[in-house]
Design an enzyme around this catalytic site. Sequence first.
Site, short mmCIF file in Angstrom:
data_model
loop_
_atom_site.label_atom_id
_atom_site.label_comp_id
_atom_site.label_asym_id
_atom_site.label_seq_id
_atom_site.Cartn_x
_atom_site.Cartn_y
_atom_site.Cartn_z
N ASN A 195 -6.13 -10.22 -7.16
CA ASN A 195 -6.13 -10.76 -5.80
C ASN A 195 -7.41 -11.49 -5.43
OD1 ASN A 195 -6.59 -7.77 -6.07
ND2 ASN A 195 -7.59 -8.12 -4.10
N THR B 164 14.14 5.59 9.70
CA THR B 164 15.03 4.48 10.09
C THR B 164 14.45 3.15 9.59
OG1 THR B 164 15.75 5.74 11.99
CG2 THR B 164 16.18 3.38 12.05
N SER C 27 4.39 -6.75 -1.25
CA SER C 27 4.31 -6.84 0.21
C SER C 27 4.91 -8.16 0.67
CB SER C 27 2.83 -6.86 0.65
OG SER C 27 2.42 -5.63 1.14
N THR D 104 0.84 -1.21 0.00
CA THR D 104 0.00 0.00 0.00
C THR D 104 0.88 1.25 0.00
OG1 THR D 104 -1.77 -1.16 1.13
CG2 THR D 104 -1.83 1.24 1.25
N CYS E 23 -9.87 -6.93 2.63
CA CYS E 23 -10.32 -5.58 2.99
C CYS E 23 -11.82 -5.44 2.77
CB CYS E 23 -9.59 -4.55 2.15
SG CYS E 23 -7.88 -4.96 1.89
N HIS F 128 4.59 -9.94 3.40
CA HIS F 128 3.75 -10.94 4.10
C HIS F 128 2.92 -11.78 3.14
CE1 HIS F 128 -0.36 -9.01 4.01
NE2 HIS F 128 0.37 -7.97 3.68
#
Length: 380
Positions: free
Chosen positions: A151, A237, A199, A71, A324, A201
Amino acid sequence: MEIYLDNASTTEPFPEVIDAMMPYLSDEYGNPSTIYSIGRRTRKAIDEARDTVAGLLSVKSSEISFCSGATESICTLLIGAAFAAKEGRKKFVTSSIEHKAILKVAHWLMDYLDWEVTLIDPMPSGHINPKEFTEACSKGCGLASLQWVNNEIGTIQPIEEVGLKLKGMGIPFHTDVVQGIGKFPLDLGATGIAMASASSHKFYGPKGCGLSYIREGIDVRPLLVGGGQELERRAGTENVAGIVGTATALSVLARGQKAFVERLVELERIFFDTLNSSGIEYALNGGEPRVPGMMNIFFPGVESESLLLHADREGLCISAGSACASGSTEPSYVITALGGNRMRGLCSARVTFGWHNTNEDAITGAKTIGSIVAKLRGST
Ligand code: PLP
């Protein structure tokens, strides 16, 4: 014990991923921007992860940057490229079956930058016609995006054909590779793609990490500015453990690529054989080419919400369309875009296999779904 058949939503990390990440969640906590040894070691870990990822995707290390996930990557690349678009080219072309992350950016471009947006509908098979897509880009287009794999229904889009054509037309072309990684070898360098988002994951890596590909020479204005990390593309970071986990997940997948795909084909076969023997009526949404192990199934007369709730009670994790969208009773916009009616959009469920699933999972999953569907239809 749960049976997890929702691997398009997220995946269980490989044990190698956890092992590789652990040191960076404990002893190796140095800030990669510092000059002393504990910081130099984390800098080295990031550099090596970048080289690994770039090598596996056949691109240059300088073209890969890490971020928090797809995203963030999608928003950064599309909005950043829109800010850099040539004068008079304020048109964004994409498909109507993209993930919400892309469709919401399309709205953002209209609302805040006054762009025009063209959404290309799929054919009933769930594929975008490459000629229609590239023709829509022929006038005034400053940016285009097309997902590699859908997806919800797993259809594979003609990315190479679109990418090479748009490269020739000088249009920056982004692809959402989230559901494609691991399903086939990805040679991003050969495709004409200017930008890509993923992504970790979704491919057995950690949550909270993802990657962006920006081809050399493509102008993308950074959205997160500050300390200049990630080659000045994404300040802040770095998530060292996540980055190391990402590179490890991609390496494990690449090593087992052929076996993994064969396994998905086998699990899908077992699942359908079992579902067929239950005798219930169903139809698959989306045609070939499609990634194996990702099935979107229409069960006439059975609302997916009821099916999902009953499945959950029996310890089976499946979903209705994208994660989602769950919790909402709106029909899937992807299924309806295929020409399906509202009922088909409301009565379709997604089953997706992954690396950790066993034959028993496929059999039990299909039997459980078969008996719930029969019960909800009142036939038992
Ligand atoms: N694009 C596709 C095709 C997806 O499937 C997803 C997640 O479901 C995303 C983008 C967004 O990914 P994330 O929620 O990890 O940022």
